[in-house]
Design a protein around this motif. Structure first.
Motif, PDB file in Angstrom:
ATOM      1  N   LYS A  84       0.800  -1.223   0.000  1.00  0.00           N
ATOM      2  CA  LYS A  84       0.000   0.000   0.000  1.00  0.00           C
ATOM      3  C   LYS A  84       0.837   1.279   0.000  1.00  0.00           C
ATOM      4  N   ARG A  85       2.149   1.143   0.018  1.00  0.00           N
ATOM      5  CA  ARG A  85       3.002   2.321   0.097  1.00  0.00           C
ATOM      6  C   ARG A  85       4.372   2.019  -0.479  1.00  0.00           C
ATOM      7  N   TYR A  86       5.126   3.098  -0.689  1.00  0.00           N
ATOM      8  CA  TYR A  86       6.537   3.004  -1.029  1.00  0.00           C
ATOM      9  C   TYR A  86       7.293   3.627   0.139  1.00  0.00           C
ATOM     10  N   THR A  87       8.370   2.990   0.556  1.00  0.00           N
ATOM     11  CA  THR A  87       9.175   3.538   1.643  1.00  0.00           C
ATOM     12  C   THR A  87      10.563   3.862   1.119  1.00  0.00           C
ATOM     13  N   TYR A  88      11.188   4.850   1.758  1.00  0.00           N
ATOM     14  CA  TYR A  88      12.508   5.263   1.306  1.00  0.00           C
ATOM     15  C   TYR A  88      13.460   5.436   2.478  1.00  0.00           C
ATOM     16  N   THR A  89      14.724   5.323   2.150  1.00  0.00           N
ATOM     17  CA  THR A  89      15.821   5.792   2.991  1.00  0.00           C
ATOM     18  C   THR A  89      16.710   6.596   2.061  1.00  0.00           C
ATOM     19  N   TYR A  90      17.331   7.620   2.590  1.00  0.00           N
ATOM     20  CA  TYR A  90      18.299   8.350   1.782  1.00  0.00           C
ATOM     21  C   TYR A  90      19.594   8.476   2.548  1.00  0.00           C
ATOM     22  N   HIS A  91      20.667   8.696   1.810  1.00  0.00           N
ATOM     23  CA  HIS A  91      22.014   8.791   2.384  1.00  0.00           C
ATOM     24  C   HIS A  91      22.768   9.903   1.662  1.00  0.00           C
ATOM     25  N   LEU A  92      23.692  10.515   2.376  1.00  0.00           N
ATOM     26  CA  LEU A  92      24.584  11.515   1.798  1.00  0.00           C
ATOM     27  C   LEU A  92      25.998  10.963   1.853  1.00  0.00           C
ATOM     28  N   GLY A  93      26.817  11.315   0.874  1.00  0.00           N
ATOM     29  CA  GLY A  93      28.186  10.839   0.917  1.00  0.00           C
ATOM     30  C   GLY A  93      28.973  11.154  -0.327  1.00  0.00           C
ATOM     31  N   ILE A  94      29.980  10.325  -0.537  1.00  0.00           N
ATOM     32  CA  ILE A  94      30.918  10.502  -1.648  1.00  0.00           C
ATOM     33  C   ILE A  94      30.778   9.343  -2.628  1.00  0.00           C
ATOM     34  N   PHE A  95      30.680   9.703  -3.903  1.00  0.00           N
ATOM     35  CA  PHE A  95      30.738   8.733  -4.983  1.00  0.00           C
ATOM     36  C   PHE A  95      32.204   8.673  -5.382  1.00  0.00           C
ATOM     37  N   ASP A  96      32.866   7.559  -5.102  1.00  0.00           N
ATOM     38  CA  ASP A  96      34.320   7.493  -5.248  1.00  0.00           C
ATOM     39  C   ASP A  96      34.778   7.141  -6.668  1.00  0.00           C
ATOM     40  N   LYS A  97      36.097   7.108  -6.849  1.00  0.00           N
ATOM     41  CA  LYS A  97      36.698   6.839  -8.159  1.00  0.00           C
ATOM     42  C   LYS A  97      36.331   5.467  -8.701  1.00  0.00           C
ATOM     43  N   ALA A  98      36.020   4.546  -7.804  1.00  0.00           N
ATOM     44  CA  ALA A  98      35.654   3.188  -8.215  1.00  0.00           C
ATOM     45  C   ALA A  98      34.164   3.072  -8.553  1.00  0.00           C
ATOM     46  N   GLY A  99      33.430   4.173  -8.419  1.00  0.00           N
ATOM     47  CA  GLY A  99      32.011   4.148  -8.749  1.00  0.00           C
ATOM     48  C   GLY A  99      31.132   3.600  -7.642  1.00  0.00           C
ATOM     49  N   ARG A 100      31.558   3.760  -6.406  1.00  0.00           N
ATOM     50  CA  ARG A 100      30.793   3.284  -5.250  1.00  0.00           C
ATOM     51  C   ARG A 100      30.419   4.443  -4.347  1.00  0.00           C
ATOM     52  N   TRP A 101      29.269   4.328  -3.725  1.00  0.00           N
ATOM     53  CA  TRP A 101      28.828   5.319  -2.746  1.00  0.00           C
ATOM     54  C   TRP A 101      29.360   4.965  -1.371  1.00  0.00           C
ATOM     55  N   ASN A 102      29.834   5.970  -0.656  1.00  0.00           N
ATOM     56  CA  ASN A 102      30.300   5.813   0.723  1.00  0.00           C
ATOM     57  C   ASN A 102      29.610   6.884   1.554  1.00  0.00           C
ATOM     58  N   GLU A 103      28.859   6.452   2.544  1.00  0.00           N
ATOM     59  CA  GLU A 103      28.168   7.420   3.392  1.00  0.00           C
ATOM     60  C   GLU A 103      29.201   8.206   4.187  1.00  0.00           C
ATOM     61  N   GLU A 104      29.012   9.521   4.225  1.00  0.00           N
ATOM     62  CA  GLU A 104      29.962  10.384   4.914  1.00  0.00           C
ATOM     63  C   GLU A 104      29.269  11.657   5.360  1.00  0.00           C
ATOM     64  N   LYS A 105      29.649  12.154   6.512  1.00  0.00           N
ATOM     65  CA  LYS A 105      29.105  13.423   7.005  1.00  0.00           C
ATOM     66  C   LYS A 105      29.734  14.542   6.178  1.00  0.00           C
ATOM     67  N   ILE A 106      28.893  15.431   5.705  1.00  0.00           N
ATOM     68  CA  ILE A 106      29.355  16.538   4.874  1.00  0.00           C
ATOM     69  C   ILE A 106      29.181  17.820   5.678  1.00  0.00           C
ATOM     70  N   SER A 107      30.249  18.600   5.764  1.00  0.00           N
ATOM     71  CA  SER A 107      30.200  19.782   6.631  1.00  0.00           C
ATOM     72  C   SER A 107      30.279  21.114   5.880  1.00  0.00           C
ATOM     73  N   GLU A 108      30.556  21.090   4.602  1.00  0.00           N
ATOM     74  CA  GLU A 108      30.664  22.327   3.823  1.00  0.00           C
ATOM     75  C   GLU A 108      29.276  22.911   3.573  1.00  0.00           C
ATOM     76  N   PRO A 109      28.996  24.125   4.066  1.00  0.00           N
ATOM     77  CA  PRO A 109      27.655  24.709   3.927  1.00  0.00           C
ATOM     78  C   PRO A 109      27.150  24.799   2.485  1.00  0.00           C
ATOM     79  N   GLU A 110      28.016  25.178   1.553  1.00  0.00           N
ATOM     80  CA  GLU A 110      27.590  25.288   0.151  1.00  0.00           C
ATOM     81  C   GLU A 110      27.208  23.926  -0.420  1.00  0.00           C
ATOM     82  N   ALA A 111      27.989  22.902  -0.091  1.00  0.00           N
ATOM     83  CA  ALA A 111      27.690  21.555  -0.568  1.00  0.00           C
ATOM     84  C   ALA A 111      26.392  21.046   0.057  1.00  0.00           C
ATOM     85  N   ILE A 112      26.208  21.279   1.339  1.00  0.00           N
ATOM     86  CA  ILE A 112      24.984  20.848   2.006  1.00  0.00           C
ATOM     87  C   ILE A 112      23.768  21.517   1.369  1.00  0.00           C
ATOM     88  N   ALA A 113      23.869  22.799   1.075  1.00  0.00           N
ATOM     89  CA  ALA A 113      22.762  23.522   0.448  1.00  0.00           C
ATOM     90  C   ALA A 113      22.419  22.925  -0.919  1.00  0.00           C
TER      91      ALA A 113
END
Length: 133
Positions: free
Chosen positions: A65-94
């Motif tokens: 009856k629904r779709y559920t989501y999770t989202y993550h923030l991080g770095i897409f690395d040179k190998a083409g993989r996502w790595n969850e990471e805390k991002i602290s740069e205000p411009e990037a966060i925006a």
């Protein structure tokens, strides 16, 4: 193939693709869909295939009856993989927040058009952004 929600997967994939360049078909399976966004290039010096990006990704699960989501923030690395990471740069966060919210609004509108709801997964704590309308 119809999903647990009763919608044909081919129809859903067309609809998800129309939302923008975010769906990664190769990382989708049965009732699971994967979206991502390479929002901020970290270093322009390497060739394009070796660059790293700050961005976000969403895992979407089709339920009855629904779709559920999770989202993550991080770095897409040179190998083409996502790595969850805390991002602290205000411009990037925006930039991440803006692109994630814009996509989420389009995703919600599409899910509602299917007469379904879009909700955070039961075990997901939305941080740093709450995406509910």
């Amino acid at each position: 193939m119809a999903l647990v929600s009763g919608h044909p997967k081919s129809r859903l994939m067309k609809g998800f693709t129309a939302l923008g360049p975010y769906i990664r078909e190769g990382q989708c399976s049965d009732n699971h869909f994967f979206f991502d966004c390479l929002a901020v290039c970290i270093n322009m010096q390497p060739s394009p295939e070796k660059r790293e990006f700050l961005g976000w990704w969403i895992d979407l699960e089709a339920e009855e009856k629904r779709y559920t989501y999770t989202y993550h923030l991080g770095i897409f690395d040179k190998a083409g993989r996502w790595n969850e990471e805390k991002i602290s740069e205000p411009e990037a966060i925006a930039k991440l927040e803006s692109s994630l919210r814009a996509f989420h609004q389009r995703l919600r509108a599409y899910i509602v058009s299917l007469e379904m709801t879009l909700e955070p997964a039961d075990n997901f704590k939305e941080t740093p952004f709450v995406l509910k309308d």
